[in-house]
Design a protein around this motif. Structure first.
Motif, PDB file in Angstrom:
ATOM      1  N   ARG A 157     166.027  51.986  88.387  1.00  0.00           N
ATOM      2  CA  ARG A 157     165.003  51.206  87.699  1.00  0.00           C
ATOM      3  C   ARG A 157     163.745  51.059  88.545  1.00  0.00           C
ATOM      4  O   ARG A 157     163.824  50.740  89.735  1.00  0.00           O
ATOM      5  CB  ARG A 157     165.521  49.808  87.351  1.00  0.00           C
ATOM      6  CG  ARG A 157     166.703  49.807  86.399  1.00  0.00           C
ATOM      7  CD  ARG A 157     166.379  50.473  85.050  1.00  0.00           C
ATOM      8  NE  ARG A 157     167.448  50.244  84.116  1.00  0.00           N
ATOM      9  CZ  ARG A 157     167.472  49.250  83.220  1.00  0.00           C
ATOM     10  NH1 ARG A 157     166.451  48.411  83.154  1.00  0.00           N
ATOM     11  NH2 ARG A 157     168.497  49.109  82.424  1.00  0.00           N
ATOM     12  N   TRP A 217     162.897  37.119  95.549  1.00  0.00           N
ATOM     13  CA  TRP A 217     163.585  38.368  95.205  1.00  0.00           C
ATOM     14  C   TRP A 217     163.944  39.235  96.405  1.00  0.00           C
ATOM     15  O   TRP A 217     165.006  39.856  96.424  1.00  0.00           O
ATOM     16  CB  TRP A 217     162.719  39.184  94.240  1.00  0.00           C
ATOM     17  CG  TRP A 217     162.293  38.453  93.015  1.00  0.00           C
ATOM     18  CD1 TRP A 217     161.005  38.258  92.587  1.00  0.00           C
ATOM     19  CD2 TRP A 217     163.120  37.827  92.033  1.00  0.00           C
ATOM     20  NE1 TRP A 217     160.973  37.546  91.412  1.00  0.00           N
ATOM     21  CE2 TRP A 217     162.269  37.263  91.043  1.00  0.00           C
ATOM     22  CE3 TRP A 217     164.493  37.675  91.890  1.00  0.00           C
ATOM     23  CZ2 TRP A 217     162.751  36.573  89.940  1.00  0.00           C
ATOM     24  CZ3 TRP A 217     164.985  36.981  90.780  1.00  0.00           C
ATOM     25  CH2 TRP A 217     164.123  36.447  89.825  1.00  0.00           C
ATOM     26  N   ILE A 258     165.943  43.674  94.370  1.00  0.00           N
ATOM     27  CA  ILE A 258     164.974  44.752  94.155  1.00  0.00           C
ATOM     28  C   ILE A 258     165.594  46.093  94.535  1.00  0.00           C
ATOM     29  O   ILE A 258     165.481  47.077  93.792  1.00  0.00           O
ATOM     30  CB  ILE A 258     163.680  44.486  94.944  1.00  0.00           C
ATOM     31  CG1 ILE A 258     162.964  43.252  94.388  1.00  0.00           C
ATOM     32  CG2 ILE A 258     162.760  45.707  94.901  1.00  0.00           C
ATOM     33  CD1 ILE A 258     161.720  42.848  95.166  1.00  0.00           C
ATOM     34  N   LEU A 303     160.137  41.264  87.303  1.00  0.00           N
ATOM     35  CA  LEU A 303     160.718  40.082  87.944  1.00  0.00           C
ATOM     36  C   LEU A 303     159.658  38.995  88.052  1.00  0.00           C
ATOM     37  O   LEU A 303     158.575  39.234  88.610  1.00  0.00           O
ATOM     38  CB  LEU A 303     161.231  40.420  89.343  1.00  0.00           C
ATOM     39  CG  LEU A 303     162.277  41.526  89.477  1.00  0.00           C
ATOM     40  CD1 LEU A 303     162.633  41.727  90.952  1.00  0.00           C
ATOM     41  CD2 LEU A 303     163.521  41.206  88.667  1.00  0.00           C
ATOM     42  N   VAL A 355     160.855  48.751  89.586  1.00  0.00           N
ATOM     43  CA  VAL A 355     160.766  47.299  89.654  1.00  0.00           C
ATOM     44  C   VAL A 355     159.307  46.879  89.730  1.00  0.00           C
ATOM     45  O   VAL A 355     158.543  47.376  90.563  1.00  0.00           O
ATOM     46  CB  VAL A 355     161.540  46.742  90.858  1.00  0.00           C
ATOM     47  CG1 VAL A 355     161.370  45.225  90.951  1.00  0.00           C
ATOM     48  CG2 VAL A 355     163.025  47.100  90.755  1.00  0.00           C
ATOM     49  N   LEU A 381     168.318  47.138  91.937  1.00  0.00           N
ATOM     50  CA  LEU A 381     167.735  47.684  90.709  1.00  0.00           C
ATOM     51  C   LEU A 381     167.158  49.070  90.956  1.00  0.00           C
ATOM     52  O   LEU A 381     167.336  49.984  90.135  1.00  0.00           O
ATOM     53  CB  LEU A 381     166.655  46.733  90.180  1.00  0.00           C
ATOM     54  CG  LEU A 381     167.161  45.403  89.617  1.00  0.00           C
ATOM     55  CD1 LEU A 381     165.992  44.440  89.406  1.00  0.00           C
ATOM     56  CD2 LEU A 381     167.908  45.613  88.301  1.00  0.00           C
ATOM     57  N   SER A 382     166.482  49.228  92.087  1.00  0.00           N
ATOM     58  CA  SER A 382     165.909  50.535  92.422  1.00  0.00           C
ATOM     59  C   SER A 382     166.995  51.585  92.601  1.00  0.00           C
ATOM     60  O   SER A 382     166.878  52.720  92.114  1.00  0.00           O
ATOM     61  CB  SER A 382     165.060  50.433  93.687  1.00  0.00           C
ATOM     62  OG  SER A 382     163.965  49.559  93.508  1.00  0.00           O
TER      63      SER A 382
END
Length: 229
Positions: free
Chosen positions: A33, A19, A25, A7, A35, A28-29
């Protein structure tokens, strides 16, 4: 194994201001994912220089930093505004390191650099904005936040930028989603879409530049394009 996601925030932004408030964040986590979110040089908690030379070769140094963190692993990327330009420059320098990309808050402006406007913004973030320069005054307000240093941001704006022209775009063959608000001064998106080999577009109705990272349409576009389920 799913790619980590890098990012990159915009000018006068930071991880904390761009963000973290949106929850992206965590989303995505939660989607499995890793980050990677950096405060870019001159911003937030990162090292700050008051001389533009201190930001020389920033994009190449960020590529090296990325390699040190993830090794040979491919990384997806999400950028906003200046972070989008940085992400595209990095992808052109090291195409093999990147997978899918989302760039927001950029379009026509990538092809029409206005040095006079850039200097007005640099003066603005250092506290010298003209009273009638709304654009510079807007950036100046963000630069006045507690974790920012106006002189460092001015030096950052005055740095020598990595090239981003025909040669660089020819090396960006990654799937790229371009996200742009209908009220964003960076638009229209068409020149950028035309320059990219594999581009798709998400428009954000009624959204201006600075509201983009918080727009649900932007977050949805990130999750969709990066195939986070």
């Amino acid at each position: 194994m799913a790619n980590p996601v890098l990012l990159l925030h915009g000018f006068t932004g930071s991880v904390a201001s761009t963000w973290q408030p949106t929850g992206i964040i965590d989303l995505l986590s939660d989607g499995g994912r890793e980050v990677i979110a950096w405060d870019l040089p001159g911003h937030g908690s990162a090292e700050k220089h008051h001389d533009p030379a201190g930001y020389a070769d920033m994009e190449a140094k960020l590529v090296e930093r990325l390699a040190a963190e993830v090794g040979e692993q491919t990384v997806d990327g999400v950028g906003f505004s200046m972070g989008s330009r940085t992400l595209l420059a990095m992808a052109a320098m090291a195409p093999e390191r990147f997978g899918r990309l989302v760039v927001s808050g950029v379009g026509r402006n990538l092809f029409e650099r206005d040095d006079e406007q850039a200097e007005r913004i640099a003066r603005g973030v250092s506290g010298e904005a003209e009273a009638d320069d709304v654009h510079a005054q807007t950036f100046a307000r963000y630069a006045a936040e507690p974790d920012q240093d106006g002189r460092a941001l001015a030096a950052f704006m005055r740095r020598k930028h990595a090239p981003l022209g025909d040669d660089e775009f020819a090396r960006i063959t990654h799937p790229v989603r371009v996200v742009l608000g209908t009220e964003d001064f960076a638009g229209p998106a068409d020149p950028l879409l035309d320059a990219l080999a594999d581009a798709s577009f998400t428009g954000l109705r009624g959204c201006d530049h600075f509201a983009t990272p918080k727009n649900f349409g932007f977050i949805d576009a990130v999750m969709e394009h990066l195939e986070v389920f």
